[in-house]
Design a protein around this motif. Structure first.
Motif, PDB file in Angstrom:
ATOM      1  N   ALA A  53     -18.670 -58.138  10.261  1.00 26.89           N
ATOM      2  CA  ALA A  53     -19.008 -56.709  10.632  1.00 26.89           C
ATOM      3  C   ALA A  53     -19.481 -56.010   9.401  1.00 26.89           C
ATOM      4  N   GLN A  57     -22.719 -54.239   8.272  1.00 20.58           N
ATOM      5  CA  GLN A  57     -22.746 -52.700   7.616  1.00 20.58           C
ATOM      6  C   GLN A  57     -23.598 -52.622   6.484  1.00 20.58           C
ATOM      7  N   GLU A  60     -27.273 -52.358   7.535  1.00 19.77           N
ATOM      8  CA  GLU A  60     -27.383 -50.913   7.956  1.00 19.77           C
ATOM      9  C   GLU A  60     -27.553 -50.062   6.684  1.00 19.77           C
ATOM     10  N   ALA A 122     -18.930 -60.996  16.572  1.00 24.19           N
ATOM     11  CA  ALA A 122     -18.246 -59.981  16.801  1.00 24.19           C
ATOM     12  C   ALA A 122     -17.190 -60.390  17.878  1.00 24.19           C
ATOM     13  N   ALA A 202     -30.927 -51.494  21.022  1.00 20.91           N
ATOM     14  CA  ALA A 202     -30.502 -51.658  19.742  1.00 20.91           C
ATOM     15  C   ALA A 202     -31.772 -51.741  18.673  1.00 20.91           C
ATOM     16  N   SER A 206     -27.430 -56.016  13.749  1.00 17.86           N
ATOM     17  CA  SER A 206     -26.315 -55.510  13.390  1.00 17.86           C
ATOM     18  C   SER A 206     -25.905 -54.687  14.606  1.00 17.86           C
ATOM     19  N   GLN A 207     -26.846 -53.390  15.092  1.00 17.73           N
ATOM     20  CA  GLN A 207     -26.394 -52.358  15.930  1.00 17.73           C
ATOM     21  C   GLN A 207     -26.503 -53.179  17.196  1.00 17.73           C
ATOM     22  N   ALA A 209     -24.832 -55.675  18.180  1.00 15.13           N
ATOM     23  CA  ALA A 209     -23.612 -56.494  18.154  1.00 15.13           C
ATOM     24  C   ALA A 209     -22.686 -55.152  18.844  1.00 15.13           C
ATOM     25  N   LYS A 210     -23.069 -53.961  17.962  1.00 16.60           N
ATOM     26  CA  LYS A 210     -22.054 -52.683  18.256  1.00 16.60           C
ATOM     27  C   LYS A 210     -22.184 -52.097  19.693  1.00 16.60           C
ATOM     28  N   LEU A 213     -20.345 -54.256  22.207  1.00 21.60           N
ATOM     29  CA  LEU A 213     -19.000 -53.942  22.206  1.00 21.60           C
ATOM     30  C   LEU A 213     -18.782 -52.735  23.125  1.00 21.60           C
ATOM     31  N   THR A 214     -19.728 -51.809  23.039  1.00 21.80           N
ATOM     32  CA  THR A 214     -19.548 -50.225  23.623  1.00 21.80           C
ATOM     33  C   THR A 214     -19.849 -50.726  25.119  1.00 21.80           C
ATOM     34  N   SER A 217     -16.688 -52.400  26.505  1.00 23.85           N
ATOM     35  CA  SER A 217     -15.204 -51.553  26.530  1.00 23.85           C
ATOM     36  C   SER A 217     -14.832 -50.949  27.599  1.00 23.85           C
TER      37      SER A 217
END
Length: 217
Positions: A53, A57, A60, A122, A202, A206-207, A209-210, A213-214, A217
């Motif tokens: 993670a 970051q 990014e 992640a 994305a 990196s984005q 993976a985020k 996750l959203t 969720s």
């Protein structure tokens, strides 16, 4: 003054090894932790996932670039290969399953591979379909795996058309409502993702993976 336990020091060693892209540090750190009866789940969640993670970051923020991302990912993969049988034995469930692949007609895989590694970092289980993947193969992979997310990659404007074709195949199969589809790649934009009915977009690994996750969720 902070007093670190042996386990804390082990976790920090693995974490730093991932950040530095030092595979030897990661693999020896993971093995040492296992030898001290630290569970695979703790090693994964308290060191490796957090480190990836931070790597994402830093990428990014422009402090890390693709080479740093690649060596960090390779270091994490080295540790993960040791952990996988222990995670299975402990019945540690992934956050979710993601089918990844480059769409039909496109043979590029570096971006897709990075996306898969970042998602694995992640906590996702990755089903990598490779390159030149037909819409039907994506659908079949979801049927077999029960994946919640499909990540489509395209690096050419000429192959981008196979993204909506793949989404259409999911609609025709009756699976569209059960899976989230995200897209990315050099020529792909957020506007294009919305236009073709994708659930997520994305800009980079990196984005990705985020976003994944959203979506779960």
């Amino acid at each position: 003054m902070e007093v670190l336990t042996i386990m804390d020091m082990m976790m920090k060693k693995i974490y730093q090894g991932v950040l530095d892209g030092d595979m030897d540090m990661v693999t020896t750190g993971v093995q040492d932790a296992l030898d001290e009866n630290v569970t695979a789940e703790v090693i994964l969640k308290q060191s490796m996932m957090g480190a990836m993670a931070e790597v994402g970051q830093l990428f990014e923020d422009g402090e890390y670039f693709v080479p740093e991302l690649l060596v960090a990912a390779r270091a994490m993969q080295g540790g993960l290969q040791i952990l996988k049988p222990f995670l299975a034995a402990e019945a540690v469930e992934p956050i979710g399953k993601v089918v990844t692949g480059t769409v039909k007609g496109d043979l590029h895989d570096i971006g897709k591979n990075l996306v898969g590694i970042m998602m694995e970092g992640a906590g996702f289980e990755i089903i990598d379909m490779g390159t030149d993947v037909s819409p039907e193969k994506f659908v079949e992979a979801v049927k077999e795996s029960g994946a919640q997310v499909v990540a489509l990659s395209a690096l050419l404007t000429t192959t981008m058309a196979n993204m909506p074709n793949t989404i259409k195949a999911f609609e025709e199969s009756g699976l569209r409502d059960t899976v989230k589809i995200m897209v990315g790649g050099a020529p792909v934009t957020e506007e294009y993702a919305k236009k073709i009915g994708a659930d997520g977009y994305a800009l980079d690994a990196s984005q990705a993976a985020k976003v994944a996750l959203t979506l779960v969720s």
